[in-house]
Scaffold this motif. Structure first.
Motif, short mmCIF file in Angstrom:
data_model
loop_
_atom_site.label_atom_id
_atom_site.label_comp_id
_atom_site.label_asym_id
_atom_site.label_seq_id
_atom_site.Cartn_x
_atom_site.Cartn_y
_atom_site.Cartn_z
N UNK A 64 1.01 -1.12 -0.22
CA UNK A 64 -0.35 -0.13 -0.04
C UNK A 64 0.76 1.10 -0.62
N UNK A 65 2.00 1.44 -0.15
CA UNK A 65 3.31 2.52 0.12
C UNK A 65 3.88 2.49 -1.27
N UNK A 66 3.11 3.63 -1.50
CA UNK A 66 3.45 4.54 -2.74
C UNK A 66 5.51 4.11 -3.09
N UNK A 67 5.70 5.29 -1.90
CA UNK A 67 7.15 5.60 -1.60
C UNK A 67 7.77 5.33 -0.15
N UNK A 68 8.26 4.78 0.42
CA UNK A 68 8.95 4.85 1.84
C UNK A 68 10.56 5.47 1.64
N UNK A 69 10.59 6.12 3.01
CA UNK A 69 12.42 6.35 3.21
C UNK A 69 13.22 5.99 3.70
N UNK A 70 13.40 5.06 4.70
CA UNK A 70 13.78 4.44 6.02
C UNK A 70 15.38 4.90 5.74
N UNK A 71 15.30 6.04 7.82
CA UNK A 71 16.74 6.26 7.23
C UNK A 71 17.25 6.80 8.46
N UNK A 72 18.36 6.07 8.87
CA UNK A 72 18.76 5.27 10.39
C UNK A 72 19.48 6.61 11.00
N UNK A 73 19.31 6.93 12.32
CA UNK A 73 20.17 7.68 12.78
C UNK A 73 21.11 7.02 13.90
N UNK A 74 21.20 7.40 15.16
CA UNK A 74 21.91 6.92 16.35
C UNK A 74 22.09 5.16 16.23
N UNK A 75 23.07 5.39 15.96
CA UNK A 75 23.46 3.67 15.81
C UNK A 75 24.15 3.53 17.80
N UNK A 76 24.27 2.33 18.46
CA UNK A 76 25.02 2.39 19.46
C UNK A 76 24.90 0.72 19.37
N UNK A 77 26.82 0.25 19.27
CA UNK A 77 26.49 -0.77 19.51
C UNK A 77 27.70 -1.97 19.86
N UNK A 78 27.54 -2.50 21.08
CA UNK A 78 28.48 -3.33 21.86
C UNK A 78 29.18 -4.54 20.61
N UNK A 79 30.28 -4.57 20.84
CA UNK A 79 30.95 -5.71 20.12
C UNK A 79 32.13 -6.51 21.01
N UNK A 80 31.65 -7.23 20.77
CA UNK A 80 32.47 -8.59 21.68
C UNK A 80 33.05 -9.98 20.85
N UNK A 81 34.29 -10.49 20.54
CA UNK A 81 34.55 -10.70 19.26
C UNK A 81 33.61 -11.40 17.83
N UNK A 82 32.43 -12.14 17.93
CA UNK A 82 32.03 -12.44 16.50
C UNK A 82 30.39 -12.17 17.01
#
Length: 170
Positions: A64-82
């Motif tokens: 039902x959506x003619x147009x969409x636009x997904x924006x990713x803003x703040x990103x916080x990551x915690x990374x441990x190995x894999x």
């Protein structure tokens, strides 16, 4: 921050961008590439289950959506190995086809990532919906948008003609 953590963070940020592009261009091959084959996606009440089902549900979810636009803003990551966790804030714009409405959703992706065979991908995604705004599309706004030039679209988007290094599925 060591070089491996920086590399992981860059890979996870790229993953977020490819997800947004895949959704907005309705590129199911690209969408599949951001998830591990056994991944789970909890998209609120819209969908909950495996990635194959999520991709199969996409045409109905986005139909039902003619147009969409997904924006990713703040990103916080915690990374441990894999393994990594991420909280990504998003704004997702949707313009409906039939009822001519603007829908803007604000929320967060709560992700668990895994690096398998050298590639970071989503293993589990949960959505949190924080707010929604809705308003009518005004006729004069649609005319102005047309007057400005190329408009966003899904599978036949102008980007495929302009960005040869970014084809469908890639």
């Amino acid at each position: 921050m060591d070089i491996e953590t920086i590399g992981a963070r860059l890979a996870l940020e790229d993953l977020a961008g490819r997800y947004a592009r895949a959704i907005d261009r309705r590129d199911m091959e690209l969408l599949r590439s951001v998830y591990h084959p056994d991944a789970i996606d909890e998209h609120g009440t819209a969908y909950q289950g495996g990635v194959d089902g999520f991709i199969a549900a996409m045409p109905a979810l986005m139909g039902n959506y003619e147009v969409t636009q997904h924006q990713i803003h703040s990103k916080v990551f915690a990374i441990e190995g894999d393994k990594a966790d991420g909280e990504l804030y998003f704004t997702a714009y949707h313009r409906t086809s039939e009822s001519a409405r603007h829908l803007v959703v604000h929320g967060r992706y709560l992700d668990n990532y895994e690096k398998r065979e050298g590639a970071w991908k989503i293993a589990y995604r949960r959505l949190v919906w924080d707010a929604i705004l809705s308003q009518d599309v005004l006729e004069e706004d649609a005319r102005l948008l047309d007057m400005l030039g190329e408009n966003g679209a899904a599978a036949d988007d102008y980007s495929y003609r302009c960005l040869p290094l970014m084809p469908r599925g890639g």
